[in-house]
Scaffold this active site. Structure first.
Site, PDB file in Angstrom:
ATOM      1  CB  SER A 172       1.831 -15.486   2.918  1.00  0.00           C
ATOM      2  OG  SER A 172       1.518 -14.815   1.717  1.00  0.00           O
ATOM      3  CE1 TYR A 231      -3.163 -18.008   3.121  1.00  0.00           C
ATOM      4  CE2 TYR A 231      -2.274 -16.057   2.020  1.00  0.00           C
ATOM      5  CZ  TYR A 231      -2.150 -17.391   2.392  1.00  0.00           C
ATOM      6  OH  TYR A 231      -1.036 -18.100   2.038  1.00  0.00           O
ATOM      7  CE  LYS A 284      -0.610 -18.186   5.547  1.00  0.00           C
ATOM      8  NZ  LYS A 284      -0.021 -19.439   6.025  1.00  0.00           N
TER       9      LYS A 284
HETATM   10  N1  LIG Z   1       1.039 -21.656  -2.706  1.00  0.00           N
HETATM   11  C1  LIG Z   1       1.400 -20.399  -2.557  1.00  0.00           C
HETATM   12  O1  LIG Z   1       1.519 -19.630  -3.530  1.00  0.00           O
HETATM   13  C2  LIG Z   1       1.696 -19.873  -1.180  1.00  0.00           C
HETATM   14  C3  LIG Z   1       2.202 -18.554  -1.064  1.00  0.00           C
HETATM   15  C4  LIG Z   1       2.469 -18.062   0.201  1.00  0.00           C
HETATM   16  C5  LIG Z   1       2.286 -18.864   1.322  1.00  0.00           C
HETATM   17  N2  LIG Z   1       1.796 -20.130   1.162  1.00  0.00           N
HETATM   18  C6  LIG Z   1       1.595 -20.915   2.379  1.00  0.00           C
HETATM   19  O2  LIG Z   1       2.263 -22.168   2.237  1.00  0.00           O
HETATM   20  C7  LIG Z   1       1.531 -23.179   2.955  1.00  0.00           C
HETATM   21  C8  LIG Z   1       1.222 -24.341   2.057  1.00  0.00           C
HETATM   22  O3  LIG Z   1       0.511 -23.864   0.926  1.00  0.00           O
HETATM   23  P1  LIG Z   1       0.130 -24.836  -0.266  1.00  0.00           P
HETATM   24  O4  LIG Z   1       0.051 -23.982  -1.470  1.00  0.00           O
HETATM   25  O5  LIG Z   1       0.973 -26.032  -0.292  1.00  0.00           O
HETATM   26  O6  LIG Z   1      -1.377 -25.220   0.184  1.00  0.00           O
HETATM   27  P2  LIG Z   1      -2.267 -26.513  -0.104  1.00  0.00           P
HETATM   28  O7  LIG Z   1      -3.686 -26.088  -0.028  1.00  0.00           O
HETATM   29  O8  LIG Z   1      -1.803 -27.199  -1.339  1.00  0.00           O
HETATM   30  O9  LIG Z   1      -1.911 -27.454   1.128  1.00  0.00           O
HETATM   31  C9  LIG Z   1      -2.381 -27.164   2.403  1.00  0.00           C
HETATM   32  C10 LIG Z   1      -2.534 -28.470   3.145  1.00  0.00           C
HETATM   33  O10 LIG Z   1      -3.038 -28.170   4.452  1.00  0.00           O
HETATM   34  C11 LIG Z   1      -3.998 -29.133   4.782  1.00  0.00           C
HETATM   35  N3  LIG Z   1      -4.932 -28.602   5.766  1.00  0.00           N
HETATM   36  C12 LIG Z   1      -5.861 -27.626   5.576  1.00  0.00           C
HETATM   37  N4  LIG Z   1      -6.578 -27.459   6.676  1.00  0.00           N
HETATM   38  C13 LIG Z   1      -6.091 -28.316   7.609  1.00  0.00           C
HETATM   39  C14 LIG Z   1      -6.420 -28.600   8.952  1.00  0.00           C
HETATM   40  N5  LIG Z   1      -7.439 -27.973   9.560  1.00  0.00           N
HETATM   41  N6  LIG Z   1      -5.719 -29.548   9.600  1.00  0.00           N
HETATM   42  C15 LIG Z   1      -4.726 -30.228   8.988  1.00  0.00           C
HETATM   43  N7  LIG Z   1      -4.363 -29.988   7.702  1.00  0.00           N
HETATM   44  C16 LIG Z   1      -5.048 -29.055   7.022  1.00  0.00           C
HETATM   45  C17 LIG Z   1      -4.703 -29.455   3.459  1.00  0.00           C
HETATM   46  O11 LIG Z   1      -5.375 -30.712   3.521  1.00  0.00           O
HETATM   47  C18 LIG Z   1      -3.523 -29.438   2.488  1.00  0.00           C
HETATM   48  O12 LIG Z   1      -2.960 -30.729   2.346  1.00  0.00           O
HETATM   49  C19 LIG Z   1       0.297 -22.473   3.534  1.00  0.00           C
HETATM   50  O13 LIG Z   1       0.582 -22.042   4.838  1.00  0.00           O
HETATM   51  C20 LIG Z   1       0.144 -21.275   2.633  1.00  0.00           C
HETATM   52  O14 LIG Z   1      -0.563 -20.228   3.249  1.00  0.00           O
HETATM   53  C21 LIG Z   1       1.489 -20.649  -0.052  1.00  0.00           C
END
Ligand SMILES: NC(=O)c1ccc[n+]([C@@H]2O[C@H](COP(=O)([O-])OP(=O)(O)OC[C@H]3O[C@@H](n4cnc5c(N)ncnc54)[C@H](O)[C@@H]3O)[C@@H](O)[C@H]2O)c1
Length: 265
Positions: free
Chosen positions: A141, A154, A158
């Site tokens: 991130s 968090y 990252k």
């Molecule tokens: N959405 C954003 O703005 C954003 C920005 C920067 C980075 N990210 C990164 O992108 C990735 C996806 O983000 P997102 O927004 O789709 O998140 P999200 O919360 O929609 O999806 C995360 C998924 O991970 C699964 N998960 C959580 N804990 C788990 C575990 N212990 N074992 C197996 N699965 C597990 C959840 O069930 C969920 O389906 C993450 O790594 C997040 O940090 C997201």
């Protein structure tokens, strides 16, 4: 068919960015393992992939649990063969300044975001070593590089994933395994929706997210999936140890005083 012949494991793929990556990879010919805690939602993603003729397997597992991770990787290998692409995408995001988070929040965030990436990488690397090629992508991130308010725990995980990609890339480059990080800015996803819904003025926070990105909006799931597709494919054959910021320019601009959503105390 940019991923034809590859077997890809994507964690946290039942929804959001992980789901988008699973669909994109399957469209490009990869056979995909859709791993998530939410097994029913993983199965729905698999059904969607099968509906357009793709191949996928739902894997219910907690990335914090070594036995569950090893069993999931074994099941994927048994169905489709050695795993050659991994996207460590599963994550949780406890919000709050450090003293506002609990030790339990801290432990869970480290366990899912960092230990999870460690365990799943550890489980698939023997396959990659055996076939002499592989691509691992850690979903980091911009918070791993920038200091953004209210996300200390968090952000620490990252930043660690970016360092992990860099260090692993040197260990595995001679073996044909590339390791990179992808660092999204704010992406329109369920994680963002959950975060915004928990704020006192959700609409103002949403506008602030748009404005903070020089491109003038938050990113889409597809825009992150496209970069992962490139890194997973042989088009990225000379790319390892990199951190790709998919962030609408926010990483260049950095944090401005006007971006601060909260003051003291
Ligand atoms: N959405 C954003 O703005 C954003 C920005 C920067 C980075 N990210 C990164 O992108 C990735 C996806 O983000 P997102 O927004 O789709 O998140 P999200 O919360 O929609 O999806 C995360 C998924 O991970 C699964 N998960 C959580 N804990 C788990 C575990 N212990 N074992 C197996 N699965 C597990 C959840 O069930 C969920 O389906 C993450 O790594 C997040 O940090 C997201």
């Amino acid at each position: 068919m940019r991923l034809e012949g590859k077997v890809a494991l994507i964690t946290g793929a039942a929804r959001g960015i992980g789901r988008g990556i699973a669909l994109r990879f399957a469209h490009e010919g990869a056979r995909v393992g859709v791993l998530d805690l939410r097994e029913c939602d993983s199965q729905a993603v698999v059904d969607e992939i099968r509906s357009f003729g793709g191949q996928a397997l739902a894997l219910g597992a907690d990335v914090r649990d070594e036995a569950q991770v090893n069993a999931a990787v074994a099941a994927l290998r048994e169905r489709f063969g050695p795993v050659t692409v991994l996207v460590n995408n599963a994550a949780v995001m406890p919000a709050g300044r450090l003293h506002e988070t609990s030790p339990a929040d801290f432990e869970r965030c480290i366990a899912v975001n960092l230990r999870g990436a460690y365990l799943v990488s550890r489980a698939v690397i023997p396959d990659m070593l055996a076939v002499g090629r592989g691509s691992i992508i850690h979903m980091a991130s911009v918070t791993g590089v920038l200091g953004l308010p209210g996300l200390a725990v968090y952000s620490a995980t990252k930043g660690a994933l970016i360092a992990l990609a860099r260090a692993m890339s040197t260990d595995y480059a001679p073996c044909g395994i590339r390791v990179n990080a992808v660092s999204p800015g704010t992406i329109d996803s369920p994680m963002l929706h959950d975060f915004i819904a928990a704020q006192s003025d959700p609409e103002a926070v949403r506008q602030q997210f748009d404005q903070v990105h020089p491109i003038g909006r938050v990113g889409t799931i597809e825009e992150v999936a496209n970069v992962c597709l490139f890194l997973a494919s042989d088009e990225a054959s000379f790319v390892t140890g990199a951190n790709f910021q998919v962030d609408g320019g926010v990483g260049v601009k950095g944090q401005q005083p006007s971006d601060q959503p909260q003051g003291c105390p």
